[in-house]
Design an enzyme around this catalytic site. Structure first.
Site, PDB file in Angstrom:
ATOM      1  N   GLU A 276       0.827  -1.207   0.000  1.00  0.00           N
ATOM      2  CA  GLU A 276       0.000   0.000   0.000  1.00  0.00           C
ATOM      3  C   GLU A 276       0.862   1.258   0.000  1.00  0.00           C
ATOM      4  O   GLU A 276       0.663   2.179  -0.796  1.00  0.00           O
ATOM      5  CB  GLU A 276      -0.922  -0.023   1.224  1.00  0.00           C
ATOM      6  N   ASP A 280       1.342   4.267  -2.809  1.00  0.00           N
ATOM      7  CA  ASP A 280       1.076   5.671  -2.497  1.00  0.00           C
ATOM      8  C   ASP A 280       2.237   6.557  -2.930  1.00  0.00           C
ATOM      9  O   ASP A 280       2.061   7.530  -3.664  1.00  0.00           O
ATOM     10  CB  ASP A 280       0.835   5.854  -0.988  1.00  0.00           C
ATOM     11  N   SER A 488      -7.087   2.499  -3.901  1.00  0.00           N
ATOM     12  CA  SER A 488      -5.783   2.802  -3.311  1.00  0.00           C
ATOM     13  C   SER A 488      -4.824   3.406  -4.324  1.00  0.00           C
ATOM     14  O   SER A 488      -3.885   4.097  -3.946  1.00  0.00           O
ATOM     15  CB  SER A 488      -5.133   1.517  -2.797  1.00  0.00           C
TER      16      SER A 488
END
Ligand code: NAG
Ligand code: NAG
Ligand code: NAG
Length: 581
Positions: A276, A280, A488
């Site tokens: 994750e 990002d 995401s």
């Protein structure tokens, strides 16, 4: 003496603040807490000028208002959120009468005590609970009460009934495909042949920049774009370096910094989770380089058997910890843009907690921070069961359905770009529809007539607000190329775009955009309207034969919001005169 007081308080004059009917789905009680185990709790006091602050935030954020862009300082926000002095003294006095010391930080009172005292004070029953999908055990209670005479002073006490499990398990990654070495070679060859090719089988930085018309390189001075990592997820320096070399050579050499919050860590070992956080940082960079990037790593995980020095899991309430930390920072230390890719069902969060956290996001907007969240990966909902009565009902996302965050849904494909099936959207169960989205969302509601009307509240806040690509992003994780999908991926892309807009405004001496939504709905013509594809969910629920679906349509819709960014048009709206070149 104390038990007498408590008997009186709980039996005769206590008001139940919150209770959950049963242990929430996915959680089991591990054991009762022993009386002397420590517990740290936060009391959220009623803010004296809450309505005035909300009005002020709307004025500051509404284009055309004379106060537009006049963001508030930390102390101005604190003046609005301050409780009455009498509220502070009556709550501190109530705690002190049980021998409990407390500390006051404006509208929050924090106290540490033992389980027996907390159970007595709050007519609660603290026990240890474990979430089936992992994470550390949590000290929680199914209900808590406060004396009647304090009801007017207290909004909530947490962590009590909040059974949340932020962290890797709640990240909005829908799918992560590690590639075999030969597949990895294929991707590299294809990217080498045409990096800007937006092929539905893979999304690269060059594709994002060409698709969304990003050609602007801002000055870096004074600009900062941040993302939040929670429990056990850390972005890796070596992966970013490798990503730049292979897929984003224009940004080669750019690093990110890390700020640790509430005992958060910066794990760079190969056994730390990183998918994750790598997604990002890599896609914020892809959209917004060379703007400096900051990762906030918020901890909260503690030992199973905590001690007084190390209160442990009982204080594990990452949003409250993180937002309180951020709002305590100097004005100059705040990022202009913040992206977060975590979410859960709104119903899994106590209502008063969801409202208070939403209020904290609003305070960040008032300070000039644009706050973006992924909208979630379940279409209209996952199981689509309303826990309170087991009725079939769509399940909006927290905090994506909070009106003071900009929720980002996902698309895939090009020519045309379409809403992707997992993109979450719908209507809050808690927040009424704000004025700034009334026209856009009313038009959608009118267009669907009575479709699904039993399964959502059509007068409430609709989300997402906007969208960006979210399927099969080329990411480097632990040295290898993988394809990641989920909203995401969409939130960092859109946040990168907003960071560029904020930087362009700064270069003209203009304030940042801050709370974005009124500006976005006022400038919807600068977004690319997505008119095909659907968000699909509820497939396991027999009330919806082959699942339920929202369609992407002309104008706002609950799959892609207003649409995806046309950076050139957004730049012309945000910072007229700055060139997209
Ligand atoms: C990025 O920053 C970290 C922390 O300061 C450092 O350890 C690492 O070597 C840096 N990477 C590069 C490529 O400069
Ligand atoms: C819809 O939400 C509003 C709050 O915005 C609430 O007042 C109303 O009761 C809700 N309607 C239904 C049918 O639940
Ligand atoms: C945007 O705001 C301006 C200033 O209030 C207003 O004149 C204009 O009509 C708005 N445009 C849209 C599309 O809402």
């Amino acid at each position: 003496m104390r038990s007498l007081f408590v008997l009186f308080a709980s039996a005769a004059t206590a008001k139940v603040m919150d209770s959950v009917a049963a242990v929430p789905k996915g959680w089991t009680e591990v054991r009762q807490a022993s009386p002397d185990e420590p517990v740290t709790l936060r009391v959220g006091l009623k803010q004296q000028h809450a309505a005035a602050l909300e009005r002020a935030v709307l004025e500051i954020s509404t284009p055309g208002n004379p106060k537009y862009g006049k963001h508030l300082s930390r102390n101005e926000v604190r003046a609005y959120t301050a409780p009455k002095a009498s509220a502070v003294s009556s709550v501190s006095g109530w705690l002190a009468s049980s021998g409990v010391k407390s500390t006051v930080n404006n509208d929050w009172i924090t106290f540490m005590t033992d389980v027996k005292t907390a159970n007595d004070l709050l007519d609660a029953n603290f026990a240890w609970y474990q979430y089936e999908k992992g994470g550390s055990p949590k000290l929680r209670t199914l209900s808590y009460s406060i004396p009647d005479e304090l009801v007017e002073n207290i909004d909530l006490i947490q962590p009590t009934t909040r059974f949340g499990q932020l962290g890797a398990k709640r990240s909005t990654i829908f799918e992560m495909l590690p590639l075999e070495p030969e597949e990895e070679d294929d991707v590299k060859a294809a990217v080498a042949a045409d990096a800007a090719d937006c092929n539905p089988s893979r999304v690269t930085p060059a594709c994002i920049r060409s698709l969304y018309n990003i050609n602007y390189t801002p000055p870096t001075e004074g600009n900062l774009v941040a993302f939040s990592s929670y429990l056990e997820e850390y972005a890796r320096y070596s992966d970013l370096q490798s990503f730049e070399t292979q897929y984003l050579p224009a940004a080669k050499g750019q690093n990110f910094s890390v700020e640790l919050v509430n005992g958060g860590k910066n794990g760079q070992n190969s056994n730390d989770d990183s998918g994750e956080a790598n997604l990002d940082v890599q896609y914020i960079l892809a959209a917004s380089y060379p703007i400096p990037i900051l990762e906030y790593s918020t901890g909260g995980r503690g030992p199973l058997v905590p001690t007084h020095d190390q209160p442990g899991p009982s204080s594990n309430e990452p949003y409250l910890e993180f937002l309180t930390y951020l709002l305590d920072q100097d004005d100059s230390a705040l990022p202009q843009t913040l992206s977060t890719s975590y979410g859960e069902e709104e119903q899994s969060v106590p209502a008063e907690y969801a409202l208070r956290v939403c209020n904290l996001f609003m305070q960040l907007g008032a300070r000039g921070v644009s706050v973006l969240f992924s909208s979630g990966d379940s279409g209209p909902g996952d199981a689509c069961i309303r826990e309170s009565d087991q009725a079939p009902y769509f399940q909006p996302t927290f905090p994506g359905a909070c009106p003071y965050v900009t929720a980002v849904g996902a698309t895939y494909n090009v020519g045309p770009e379409q809403g992707v099936s997992f993109s979450s959207g719908g209507f809050s169960t808690l927040h009424p529809r704000p004025e700034w989205q009334a026209d856009a969302v009313d038009a959608y509601i009118d267009s669907i007539g009575s479709t699904y009307s039993a399964y959502f509240n059509s007068s409430n806040r609709g989300f997402p607000d906007v969208a960006a690509q979210g399927s099969r992003f080329v990411v480097v994780d632990k040295g290898r190329t993988a394809l990641l999908s989920g909203t995401s991926a969409s939130s960092p892309v859109f946040a990168g775009v907003v960071a560029l807009l904020n930087a362009a405004r700064k270069s003209q001496g203009q304030p940042p955009l801050g709370f974005l939504n009124p500006w976005l709905y006022n400038n919807s013509a600068a977004l690319i309207d997505i008119t095909s594809g659907s968000g699909v969910g509820c497939s396991g629920n027999s009330a919806f034969r082959s699942g339920a679906r929202w369609n992407a349509t002309a104008g706002w819709d609950p799959v892609t919001g207003l649409g995806t960014p046309d950076f050139g048009k957004l730049l012309a709206a945000a910072a007229p005169g700055v060139e997209n070149a």
